[in-house]
Design a protein around this motif. Structure first.
Motif, PDB file in Angstrom:
ATOM      1  N   ILE A  24      20.366  13.869  14.153  1.00 48.30           N
ATOM      2  CA  ILE A  24      20.255  15.058  14.989  1.00 48.30           C
ATOM      3  C   ILE A  24      19.218  16.032  14.460  1.00 48.30           C
ATOM      4  O   ILE A  24      18.350  16.511  15.212  1.00 48.30           O
ATOM      5  N   SER A  25      19.261  16.345  13.169  1.00 51.52           N
ATOM      6  CA  SER A  25      18.279  17.291  12.621  1.00 51.52           C
ATOM      7  C   SER A  25      16.870  16.726  12.687  1.00 51.52           C
ATOM      8  O   SER A  25      15.899  17.476  12.789  1.00 51.52           O
ATOM      9  N   ASN A  26      16.742  15.399  12.666  1.00 50.43           N
ATOM     10  CA  ASN A  26      15.406  14.814  12.807  1.00 50.43           C
ATOM     11  C   ASN A  26      14.854  14.970  14.216  1.00 50.43           C
ATOM     12  O   ASN A  26      13.643  15.023  14.409  1.00 50.43           O
ATOM     13  N   PHE A  27      15.726  15.038  15.215  1.00 52.23           N
ATOM     14  CA  PHE A  27      15.247  15.348  16.561  1.00 52.23           C
ATOM     15  C   PHE A  27      14.651  16.756  16.597  1.00 52.23           C
ATOM     16  O   PHE A  27      13.574  16.984  17.129  1.00 52.23           O
ATOM     17  N   PHE A  28      15.358  17.722  16.021  1.00 55.76           N
ATOM     18  CA  PHE A  28      14.898  19.108  16.010  1.00 55.76           C
ATOM     19  C   PHE A  28      13.607  19.262  15.206  1.00 55.76           C
ATOM     20  O   PHE A  28      12.794  20.133  15.504  1.00 55.76           O
ATOM     21  N   LEU A  29      13.426  18.419  14.190  1.00 50.09           N
ATOM     22  CA  LEU A  29      12.299  18.573  13.261  1.00 50.09           C
ATOM     23  C   LEU A  29      11.260  17.468  13.413  1.00 50.09           C
ATOM     24  O   LEU A  29      10.461  17.240  12.504  1.00 50.09           O
ATOM     25  N   PHE A  30      11.267  16.788  14.533  1.00 44.41           N
ATOM     26  CA  PHE A  30      10.248  15.770  14.820  1.00 44.41           C
ATOM     27  C   PHE A  30      10.087  14.779  13.659  1.00 44.41           C
ATOM     28  O   PHE A  30       8.979  14.446  13.257  1.00 44.41           O
ATOM     29  N   GLN A  31      11.243  14.361  13.135  1.00 39.97           N
ATOM     30  CA  GLN A  31      11.324  13.353  12.072  1.00 39.97           C
ATOM     31  C   GLN A  31      10.635  13.771  10.775  1.00 39.97           C
ATOM     32  O   GLN A  31      10.305  12.914   9.948  1.00 39.97           O
ATOM     33  N   LEU A  32      10.454  15.051  10.576  1.00 38.55           N
ATOM     34  CA  LEU A  32       9.891  15.534   9.313  1.00 38.55           C
ATOM     35  C   LEU A  32      10.717  15.074   8.124  1.00 38.55           C
ATOM     36  O   LEU A  32      10.181  14.870   7.029  1.00 38.55           O
ATOM     37  N   GLN A  33      12.030  14.899   8.321  1.00 35.24           N
ATOM     38  CA  GLN A  33      12.902  14.532   7.204  1.00 35.24           C
ATOM     39  C   GLN A  33      12.678  13.103   6.731  1.00 35.24           C
ATOM     40  O   GLN A  33      13.129  12.737   5.646  1.00 35.24           O
ATOM     41  N   ARG A  34      11.997  12.297   7.540  1.00 34.31           N
ATOM     42  CA  ARG A  34      11.567  10.990   7.035  1.00 34.31           C
ATOM     43  C   ARG A  34      10.274  11.199   6.245  1.00 34.31           C
ATOM     44  O   ARG A  34       9.224  10.608   6.526  1.00 34.31           O
ATOM     45  N   HIS A  35      10.406  12.042   5.254  1.00 34.84           N
ATOM     46  CA  HIS A  35       9.239  12.553   4.537  1.00 34.84           C
ATOM     47  C   HIS A  35       8.645  11.526   3.585  1.00 34.84           C
ATOM     48  O   HIS A  35       7.468  11.603   3.245  1.00 34.84           O
ATOM     49  N   SER A  36       9.456  10.600   3.147  1.00 35.24           N
ATOM     50  CA  SER A  36       8.959   9.582   2.219  1.00 35.24           C
ATOM     51  C   SER A  36       7.855   8.750   2.866  1.00 35.24           C
ATOM     52  O   SER A  36       6.804   8.506   2.249  1.00 35.24           O
ATOM     53  N   ASP A  37       8.083   8.325   4.098  1.00 31.96           N
ATOM     54  CA  ASP A  37       7.064   7.540   4.799  1.00 31.96           C
ATOM     55  C   ASP A  37       5.866   8.406   5.157  1.00 31.96           C
ATOM     56  O   ASP A  37       4.717   7.948   5.125  1.00 31.96           O
ATOM     57  N   HIS A  38       6.128   9.671   5.501  1.00 32.59           N
ATOM     58  CA  HIS A  38       5.017  10.565   5.841  1.00 32.59           C
ATOM     59  C   HIS A  38       4.028  10.686   4.688  1.00 32.59           C
ATOM     60  O   HIS A  38       2.808  10.650   4.911  1.00 32.59           O
ATOM     61  N   HIS A  39       4.515  10.832   3.465  1.00 29.35           N
ATOM     62  CA  HIS A  39       3.592  10.984   2.336  1.00 29.35           C
ATOM     63  C   HIS A  39       2.910   9.670   1.977  1.00 29.35           C
ATOM     64  O   HIS A  39       1.780   9.676   1.485  1.00 29.35           O
ATOM     65  N   ALA A  40       3.585   8.586   2.220  1.00 33.78           N
ATOM     66  CA  ALA A  40       2.957   7.294   1.941  1.00 33.78           C
ATOM     67  C   ALA A  40       1.945   6.933   3.024  1.00 33.78           C
ATOM     68  O   ALA A  40       0.964   6.225   2.758  1.00 33.78           O
ATOM     69  N   ASN A  41       2.171   7.430   4.250  1.00 38.93           N
ATOM     70  CA  ASN A  41       1.309   7.101   5.396  1.00 38.93           C
ATOM     71  C   ASN A  41       1.120   8.356   6.248  1.00 38.93           C
ATOM     72  O   ASN A  41       1.696   8.473   7.337  1.00 38.93           O
TER      73      ASN A  41
END
Length: 364
Positions: free
Chosen positions: A292-309
Motif C-alpha cells: 500500500i505505501s508503495n502505491f502512494f510512493l510510486f515504489q520508492l520503497q523498492r529502493h535497493s533496485d533503484h540504486h542498482a538500476n
C-alpha cells in the motif's frame, strides 16, 4: 500489469483531497492528513503486508514504455502546481486563525508537496526525457529544494553508502545530526558539482549558465512574485504567504531527509582501494516492499533496485530477497527515526546482521 495495480498509483491523490477537506472543516480537522499518513496508512500497510512479486523479465520493456505510468506523474506535476496555487489563495483569503490550524495545515500540505511531490520529482529527475526533467525541477521549486536535482543524481548516486555521501546516515547517528549534514552538505556539494561542470567547459562558475544560481533564486522569485501579486490584489502586504510557502518547504524537505536517513542508515560499501568502492548492488540500500505505501510512493520503497538500476521506471522496480529489509513501510519508519533510542534499538541489530552476512565487517 492488472488494472487494479495501475489504479493503485492514483491513491496518492487521496492526500491532497484530505488536506482540502480538513481545511474546509476547519480547526483540528487540518490534521486529518497527518493522522491518515502516520496512523491509518501504517495500520493498513502492515495488515495488507508486503508484495514480493516482480514484473516478468519478458514484459519489463513493454511495461516500462507504457504511457499510462508516465501520465500519472505528469498529471501529478500539473496538479501540484494547482494545489500550491490553491494553498496561496486560501492563505491570502481564507480563515486560518489559530496556531494549531496553521500547524496542521502546513504539516498536511507538506505531506503532499514533500511526501508525494518530491517522490515524483525524484522519479522524473532520473529520466532522459527533457520534459520529465523539467517537471522534476518544477516540483522541486515548489518546496525550495531544486539543488536536489543535481546533488541526488550526480552526487548521491555516485557516493551512496560511502563516507563521501552526506545523504548516507552513519551507524548510531541520530536523524537530527544527519539532517544538518545532509541539508547543508548536500547544498554545498551541489554547488561544487555544478562549478566543476562549468570549469570542464572552460567557463567561470559565476555566470548565468550556473544552474545553482537559478536553483537558489527561483523559489525566492516564485514566492516573491506570488506575494506581490496577492498583496497588490488585496491592497495590503500578505506576510502569511512567504511564511506558509517556506514553512511547508521546510517540512517537505525534512520529510525527504527522513526518507534518506531510513533508506541508507549504516550501510557501507567496501573500499576496494583508496577512494574506490565496490559497485552499488541491491544489498546497499534498505528495502521495503509493502504494497500500500508503495502505491502512494510510486515504489520508492523498492529502493535497493533503484540504486542498482537508477534508470528503471518505478512500475518495473524489483524486490530482492537478499536486500536488507525494513520491518515496516516509510510512514512507520520515519516516525520511529524521530526517536533515536527506539530507532537504534530496532535497526542496529538488523544492521549488524547485514554487516555480518554481506560485508564481513566487524560491528562497530
Amino acid at each position: 500489469m492488472n488494472f487494479g495495480r495501475k489504479l493503485g498509483y492514483f491513491t496518492a491523490f487521496i492526500l491532497p483531497a484530505l488536506v482540502i477537506t480538513g481545511y474546509y472543516l476547519g480547526g483540528w480537522w487540518n490534521f486529518i492528513t497527518v493522522v491518515d499518513v502516520f496512523l491509518i496508512l501504517p495500520l493498513i500497510d502492515q495488515s495488507v503486508g508486503i508484495d514480493t512479486t516482480n514484473v516478468p523479465k519478458e514484459k519489463v520493456k513493454i511495461i516500462s514504455n507504457e504511457l499510462y505510468y508516465r501520465f500519472v506523474t505528469y498529471v501529478w506535476t500539473w496538479f501540484q502546481l494547482a494545489f500550491v496555487g490553491w494553498g496561496f489563495y486560501v492563505i491570502a483569503f481564507g480563515n486560518i486563525s489559530t496556531w494549531f490550524a496553521w500547524a496542521g495545515f502546513i504539516l498536511s500540505f507538506a505531506l503532499v508537496t514533500g511526501g508525494v511531490g518530491i517522490t515524483v520529482a525524484h522519479e522524473l529527475g532520473h529520466k532522459k526525457s527533457s520534459l520529465e526533467r523539467l517537471y522534476s525541477k518544477i516540483l522541486l521549486m515548489t518546496v525550495s529544494y531544486i539543488h536536489f536535482y543535481i546533488e541526488h543524481n550526480r552526487g548521491h548516486h555516485v557516493h551512496v553508502a560511502t563516507p563521501e555521501d552526506p545523504a548516507t546516515a552513519r551507524k548510531n547517528e541520530t536523524f537530527y545530526t544527519f539532517w544538518i549534514r545532509s541539508v547543508f552538505g548536500g547544498y554545498t556539494h551541489a554547488w561544487k558539482l555544478e562549478n566543476e561542470r562549468l570549469r570542464k567547459k572552460g567557463k567561470h562558475p559565476l555566470n548565468i549558465g550556473n544552474n545553482m544560481i537559478w536553483f537558489t533564486l527561483l523559489p525566492l522569485i516564485f514566492c516573491g512574485t506570488i506575494t506581490t501579486g496577492f498583496s497588490l490584489w488585496t491592497g495590503q502586504f500578505i506576510w502569511e504567504i512567504p511564511v506558509f510557502f517556506f514553512g511547508q518547504s521546510f517540512v517537505a524537505f525534512t520529510l525527504l531527509e527522513l526518507v534518506n536517513y531510513v533508506e541508507h542508515y549504516g550501510i557501507q560499501r567496501k573500499e576496494v582501494s583508496p577512494g574506490r568502492y565496490e559497485r552499488v548492488t541491491p544489498i546497499h540500500s534498505w528495502n521495503a516492499s509493502h504494497l500500500i505505501s508503495n502505491f502512494f510512493l510510486f515504489q520508492l520503497q523498492r529502493h535497493s533496485d533503484h540504486h542498482a538500476n537508477a534508470i528503471k521506471r518505478y512500475q518495473v522496480l524489483d524486490h530482492y530477497d537478499e536486500s536488507p529489509q525494513l520491518p515496516a513501510g516509510y510512514p512507520t519508519m520515519i516516525i520511529i527515526a524521530l526517536v533515536p533510542p527506539l530507532w537504534f534499538g530496532m535497526m542496529n541489530r538488523r544492521l549488524e546482521h547485514w554487516h555480518t552476512e554481506h560485508q564481513n565487517l566487524k560491528a562497530a
